[in-house]
Design an enzyme around this catalytic site. Structure first.
Site, PDB file in Angstrom:
ATOM      1  N   LYS A  64      -5.918  -2.131 -13.336  1.00 27.88           N
ATOM      2  CA  LYS A  64      -6.280  -3.553 -13.261  1.00 27.88           C
ATOM      3  C   LYS A  64      -6.044  -4.247 -14.595  1.00 27.88           C
ATOM      4  O   LYS A  64      -5.650  -5.402 -14.635  1.00 27.88           O
ATOM      5  CB  LYS A  64      -7.731  -3.730 -12.805  1.00 27.88           C
ATOM      6  CG  LYS A  64      -7.923  -3.381 -11.336  1.00 27.88           C
ATOM      7  CD  LYS A  64      -9.213  -3.922 -10.756  1.00 27.88           C
ATOM      8  CE  LYS A  64      -9.252  -3.655  -9.254  1.00 27.88           C
ATOM      9  NZ  LYS A  64     -10.481  -4.108  -8.613  1.00 27.88           N
TER      10      LYS A  64
ATOM     11  N   LYS B  87      -2.005   1.502  -2.206  1.00 25.39           N
ATOM     12  CA  LYS B  87      -3.149   1.473  -1.272  1.00 25.39           C
ATOM     13  C   LYS B  87      -3.357   0.060  -0.740  1.00 25.39           C
ATOM     14  O   LYS B  87      -3.068  -0.926  -1.430  1.00 25.39           O
ATOM     15  CB  LYS B  87      -4.409   2.031  -1.936  1.00 25.39           C
ATOM     16  CG  LYS B  87      -5.268   1.026  -2.637  1.00 25.39           C
ATOM     17  CD  LYS B  87      -6.612   1.567  -3.071  1.00 25.39           C
ATOM     18  CE  LYS B  87      -7.308   0.477  -3.884  1.00 25.39           C
ATOM     19  NZ  LYS B  87      -8.584   0.022  -3.455  1.00 25.39           N
TER      20      LYS B  87
ATOM     21  N   LYS C 132      -7.766  -5.382  -1.269  1.00 30.08           N
ATOM     22  CA  LYS C 132      -8.301  -6.729  -1.054  1.00 30.08           C
ATOM     23  C   LYS C 132      -7.651  -7.730  -1.972  1.00 30.08           C
ATOM     24  O   LYS C 132      -7.541  -8.900  -1.646  1.00 30.08           O
ATOM     25  CB  LYS C 132      -9.794  -6.732  -1.399  1.00 30.08           C
ATOM     26  CG  LYS C 132     -10.656  -6.173  -0.350  1.00 30.08           C
ATOM     27  CD  LYS C 132     -12.020  -6.816  -0.472  1.00 30.08           C
ATOM     28  CE  LYS C 132     -13.098  -5.793  -0.721  1.00 30.08           C
ATOM     29  NZ  LYS C 132     -13.522  -5.770  -2.108  1.00 30.08           N
TER      30      LYS C 132
HETATM   31  P1  ATP Z   1      -9.576  -4.196  -4.749  1.00 31.64           P
HETATM   32  O1  ATP Z   1      -8.286  -3.667  -4.251  1.00 31.64           O
HETATM   33  O2  ATP Z   1      -9.625  -5.668  -4.897  1.00 31.64           O
HETATM   34  O3  ATP Z   1     -10.118  -3.440  -5.927  1.00 31.64           O
HETATM   35  P2  ATP Z   1     -10.676  -2.761  -2.578  1.00 31.64           P
HETATM   36  O4  ATP Z   1      -9.865  -3.136  -1.407  1.00 31.64           O
HETATM   37  O5  ATP Z   1     -10.412  -1.452  -3.242  1.00 31.64           O
HETATM   38  O6  ATP Z   1     -10.634  -3.949  -3.619  1.00 31.64           O
HETATM   39  P3  ATP Z   1     -13.481  -2.325  -2.887  1.00 31.64           P
HETATM   40  O7  ATP Z   1     -14.604  -3.295  -2.759  1.00 31.64           O
HETATM   41  O8  ATP Z   1     -13.107  -1.950  -4.272  1.00 31.64           O
HETATM   42  O9  ATP Z   1     -12.197  -2.837  -2.143  1.00 31.64           O
HETATM   43  O10 ATP Z   1     -13.798  -1.024  -2.037  1.00 31.64           O
HETATM   44  C1  ATP Z   1     -14.792  -0.928  -1.060  1.00 31.64           C
HETATM   45  C2  ATP Z   1     -14.751   0.413  -0.359  1.00 31.64           C
HETATM   46  O11 ATP Z   1     -13.550   0.510   0.431  1.00 31.64           O
HETATM   47  C3  ATP Z   1     -14.703   1.628  -1.296  1.00 31.64           C
HETATM   48  O12 ATP Z   1     -15.495   2.665  -0.734  1.00 31.64           O
HETATM   49  C4  ATP Z   1     -13.272   2.016  -1.334  1.00 31.64           C
HETATM   50  O13 ATP Z   1     -13.074   3.379  -1.641  1.00 31.64           O
HETATM   51  C5  ATP Z   1     -12.845   1.702   0.091  1.00 31.64           C
HETATM   52  N1  ATP Z   1     -11.418   1.393   0.145  1.00 31.64           N
HETATM   53  C6  ATP Z   1     -10.781   0.390  -0.496  1.00 31.64           C
HETATM   54  N2  ATP Z   1      -9.455   0.393  -0.213  1.00 31.64           N
HETATM   55  C7  ATP Z   1      -9.268   1.416   0.657  1.00 31.64           C
HETATM   56  C8  ATP Z   1      -8.121   1.923   1.329  1.00 31.64           C
HETATM   57  N3  ATP Z   1      -6.942   1.372   1.167  1.00 31.64           N
HETATM   58  N4  ATP Z   1      -8.270   2.988   2.150  1.00 31.64           N
HETATM   59  C9  ATP Z   1      -9.485   3.562   2.331  1.00 31.64           C
HETATM   60  N5  ATP Z   1     -10.615   3.126   1.728  1.00 31.64           N
HETATM   61  C10 ATP Z   1     -10.522   2.072   0.893  1.00 31.64           C
END
Ligand code: ATP
Ligand code: LTN
Length: 330
Positions: A114, A197, A200
């Site tokens: 990040k 991955k 969000k």
């Molecule tokens: P960002 O990408 O903006 O950091 P994020 O999509 O990773 O956000 P988080 O709020 O950081 O979202 O994660 C929330 C939960 O979702 C965590 O338990 C994380 O491990 C899970 N998670 C996030 N992305 C994935 C993914 N692509 N596949 C499976 N689990 C995920």
């Protein structure tokens, strides 16, 4: 049946919640809900580690609360609350900041990724100490289990290190938590780039399926999802895109990947994608409908969060005070 053990997990109210968050986190929270005492947090302070528009953030907190409930988290069984409303989180985070080492935080890959995006020098100090606040979140409740997606493994390892170090320095205080990463769905990849991955904060909406996407948007996104060369529906290392789609199918339906592969023998990507779209629509539509219904009456959501914060504080306060006592602050 409850085993007296606690679960803690959280999601940031930033961006649009997506299928990866659902399969990697939310779905599993719901499945273990009856076996534990659960704390499911909206980690709004973590969201502030990168810039947020205050108006959007306010809305996203409610949206996330609605999605938690719509996914099946029952406020009667689980404590749902906002991190910022339980100030013990930041208070314990400071104590742990003084136990964590610059070297170990500098090795966190999420920080490095990040920070690289905006230039390491410009990254917020909050982003740097993000994993320490995350450790405080869990240790404050003496939670035994933390259900998360694969990307959180390193943060969980650090959390365990900090718990052990604190206990070693000041005497047994914190439970050393275990990580729970699901066997399928723990790492859902982006639809347009199966080596990244699903995220969000991804700029391209076509890269993720949002939990609140309309059925037709889901169908369109899956139709346009990247595929690999060849025609066979098999999950092999040379076929990361198809492997990802098969993983999604398996995680939603509970079928084994091999069984799905067998079902599509002799058929092509087109048939598979069409069916996958319906499986995803069927899985997400009821959640979307319920979430939109809940968002129509934000007062109920605000009440759930207020009650949740009170319950959380009742557990957090004495645990923070034990840490104070151990460190010589009281
Ligand atoms: P960002 O990408 O903006 O950091 P994020 O999509 O990773 O956000 P988080 O709020 O950081 O979202 O994660 C929330 C939960 O979702 C965590 O338990 C994380 O491990 C899970 N998670 C996030 N992305 C994935 C993914 N692509 N596949 C499976 N689990 C995920
Ligand atoms: N960093 C986590 C969100 C998070 C979390 C937690 C997860 C904050 N505090 C405590 C589990 C337990 C993420 O998923 N990005």
């Amino acid at each position: 049946m409850r085993n007296g053990h606690r679960v803690f997990s959280g999601i940031q109210p930033s961006g649009n919640l997506h299928l990866g968050n659902y399969l990697g986190a939310l779905k599993n929270w719901v499945s273990i809900q009856d076996d534990y005492e659960n704390y499911f947090c909206i980690v709004d302070l973590h969201a502030l580690t990168v810039p947020q528009d205050p108006k959007v953030l306010r809305q996203k907190v409610r949206e996330l609360a609605a999605i938690y409930v719509a996914c099946g988290i029952d406020p009667e069984k689980s404590v749902i609350f906002r991190q910022s409303r339980v100030s013990e989180h930041t208070e314990l985070a400071w104590l742990l900041d003084c136990v964590a080492k610059v070297g170990e935080l500098s090795r966190m890959t999420q920080f490095k990724d990040k920070a690289r995006k905006g230039g390491a020098e410009a990254a917020s100090v909050g982003l740097y100490v993000y994993p320490v606040l995350q450790a405080a979140d869990v240790l404050l409740y003496n939670a035994h289990l933390v259900p998360v997606g694969e990307d959180q493994r390193q943060h969980l390892e650090l959390m365990r290190t900090l718990a052990r170090r604190f206990n070693g320095l000041y005497g047994e205080t914190f439970v050393v938590p275990e990580v729970f990463i699901p066997p399928v769905g723990a790492r859902v990849m982006a639809l347009d780039e199966p080596t990244a991955k699903m995220s969000k904060s991804a700029p391209a909406p076509g890269s993720y399926i949002a939990i609140l996407d309309e059925p037709d948007a889901i169908r369109r996104k899956i139709r346009r999802a990247k595929t690999d060369s060849g025609t066979e529906v098999v999950a092999s290392p040379e076929k990361p895109a198809i492997a990802n789609l098969l993983g999604i199918y398996a995680a939603i339906t509970g079928s084994a990947v091999e069984e799905i592969e067998r079902r599509y023998e002799g058929k092509g990507y087109g048939d598979f994608k069409k069916d996958l779209a319906e499986v995803v629509v069927e899985g997400l539509s009821p959640i979307r409908d319920r979430a939109l219904e809940l968002l129509d009456d934000p007062r109920e959501l605000d009440e759930i969060l207020e009650t949740g914060a009170e319950k959380a504080r009742a557990v957090a306060r004495p645990n923070l005070e034990s840490a104070w006592t151990r460190m010589g602050l009281s």
